[in-house]
Design a protein around this motif. Sequence first.
Motif, short mmCIF file in Angstrom:
data_model
loop_
_atom_site.label_atom_id
_atom_site.label_comp_id
_atom_site.label_asym_id
_atom_site.label_seq_id
_atom_site.Cartn_x
_atom_site.Cartn_y
_atom_site.Cartn_z
N GLU A 32 0.87 -1.30 -0.15
CA GLU A 32 -0.01 -0.18 0.08
C GLU A 32 0.93 1.36 -0.20
O GLU A 32 0.37 2.41 0.13
CB GLU A 32 -0.88 0.01 1.39
N LEU A 33 2.14 1.24 -0.06
CA LEU A 33 2.92 2.22 -0.08
C LEU A 33 2.86 3.05 -1.34
O LEU A 33 2.87 2.50 -2.39
CB LEU A 33 4.64 2.12 0.29
N PRO A 34 2.32 4.32 -1.41
CA PRO A 34 2.23 4.95 -2.56
C PRO A 34 3.50 5.41 -3.29
O PRO A 34 4.38 5.41 -2.62
CB PRO A 34 1.24 6.19 -1.76
N ASP A 35 3.25 5.43 -4.77
CA ASP A 35 4.37 5.82 -5.54
C ASP A 35 4.58 7.31 -5.29
O ASP A 35 3.94 8.01 -4.87
CB ASP A 35 3.96 5.96 -7.06
N LEU A 36 6.06 7.59 -5.55
CA LEU A 36 6.17 9.15 -5.30
C LEU A 36 5.42 9.82 -6.20
O LEU A 36 5.14 9.84 -7.53
CB LEU A 36 7.98 9.22 -5.42
N PRO A 37 5.07 11.20 -5.94
CA PRO A 37 4.40 11.80 -6.90
C PRO A 37 5.26 12.63 -7.86
O PRO A 37 6.78 12.33 -7.78
CB PRO A 37 4.02 13.40 -5.55
N VAL A 55 16.06 3.14 1.43
CA VAL A 55 15.07 3.69 1.72
C VAL A 55 15.21 5.35 1.63
O VAL A 55 16.24 5.73 2.05
CB VAL A 55 14.37 3.37 3.06
N PHE A 56 14.28 6.01 0.94
CA PHE A 56 14.60 7.31 1.15
C PHE A 56 13.25 8.16 1.48
O PHE A 56 12.32 7.37 1.24
CB PHE A 56 14.89 7.75 -0.57
N LEU A 57 13.40 8.99 2.19
CA LEU A 57 12.21 9.81 2.63
C LEU A 57 12.21 11.34 2.49
O LEU A 57 13.22 12.17 2.38
CB LEU A 57 12.01 9.66 4.01
N SER A 58 10.90 11.94 2.25
CA SER A 58 10.90 13.39 1.86
C SER A 58 10.02 13.90 3.09
O SER A 58 8.84 13.22 3.10
CB SER A 58 10.49 13.67 0.57
N VAL A 59 10.38 14.86 3.72
CA VAL A 59 9.42 15.56 4.80
C VAL A 59 9.31 16.94 4.49
O VAL A 59 10.17 17.89 4.33
CB VAL A 59 9.99 15.60 6.19
N ASP A 60 7.62 17.43 4.39
CA ASP A 60 7.43 18.72 3.93
C ASP A 60 6.61 19.19 4.86
O ASP A 60 5.27 18.82 5.19
CB ASP A 60 6.74 18.50 2.75
N ALA A 61 7.19 20.06 5.96
CA ALA A 61 6.50 20.72 6.99
C ALA A 61 6.32 22.17 6.83
O ALA A 61 6.26 22.90 7.79
CB ALA A 61 7.18 20.55 8.26
N ALA A 62 6.11 22.48 5.39
CA ALA A 62 5.73 23.82 5.09
C ALA A 62 4.25 24.38 5.94
O ALA A 62 4.25 25.46 6.46
CB ALA A 62 5.66 24.16 3.66
N ASP A 63 3.40 23.42 5.99
CA ASP A 63 2.44 23.66 6.78
C ASP A 63 2.39 22.86 8.06
O ASP A 63 2.14 21.56 7.89
CB ASP A 63 1.22 23.27 5.83
N PRO A 64 2.93 23.32 9.20
CA PRO A 64 3.19 22.58 10.56
C PRO A 64 1.73 21.72 10.68
O PRO A 64 1.94 20.82 11.68
CB PRO A 64 3.74 23.67 11.28
N PHE A 71 7.98 8.35 0.87
CA PHE A 71 8.96 7.34 0.97
C PHE A 71 9.10 6.64 -0.45
O PHE A 71 8.23 6.48 -1.30
CB PHE A 71 8.40 6.31 1.93
N SER A 72 10.59 6.33 -0.32
CA SER A 72 10.82 5.31 -1.50
C SER A 72 11.29 4.27 -1.11
O SER A 72 12.60 4.25 -0.48
CB SER A 72 11.66 5.97 -2.51
N ALA A 73 10.87 2.95 -1.10
CA ALA A 73 11.50 2.00 -0.64
C ALA A 73 11.31 0.69 -1.75
O ALA A 73 10.12 0.48 -2.36
CB ALA A 73 10.55 1.45 0.61
N PRO A 74 12.32 -0.22 -1.97
CA PRO A 74 12.23 -1.04 -3.10
C PRO A 74 10.96 -2.20 -2.61
O PRO A 74 10.75 -2.67 -1.58
CB PRO A 74 13.65 -1.94 -3.07
N ARG A 75 10.42 -2.57 -3.70
CA ARG A 75 9.31 -3.61 -3.66
C ARG A 75 9.90 -5.26 -3.18
O ARG A 75 9.42 -5.99 -2.78
CB ARG A 75 8.62 -3.89 -4.79
#
Length: 145
Positions: A32-37, A55-64, A71-75
Amino acid sequence: MSLPPALAEIVDDFGALGDSDKITLLLEFAGELPDLPAHLEQDAMEPVPECQSPVFLSVDAADPASVRLHFSAPREAPTTRGFAAILHQGLDTASAREILDVPSDFYYALGLGSAVSPLRLRGMAGMLGRIKAQVRNQVPDLSGA
């Protein structure tokens, strides 16, 4: 334990299952991990070296009030991918404060300790730690938390 509602529900779901069913649920999360936008590239994301798999991650806290996580993680790494999916489903759109208040060892409440190696559990801790660090960096008025 202070958990955002979505993460608390996931912990409850795992708590209601036996070990073999917990692994099955973890593998369901992996699917169920969504694909990256489209606007995100893995090269621009933070690596999580604590994980055995890339594994790679992105955090966007522009709106706290509504932090966005990707996340990007291999199948081919379903356990790690499952952990990423749990964090995504449990924390995506949670507030910065809610994320910082999640206990760093909350994953023990999932009850996977007897079914998953400690090294893999440390990977999940690494993901959460990096999410919290990015939230603190992006929302400096919460950095004392």
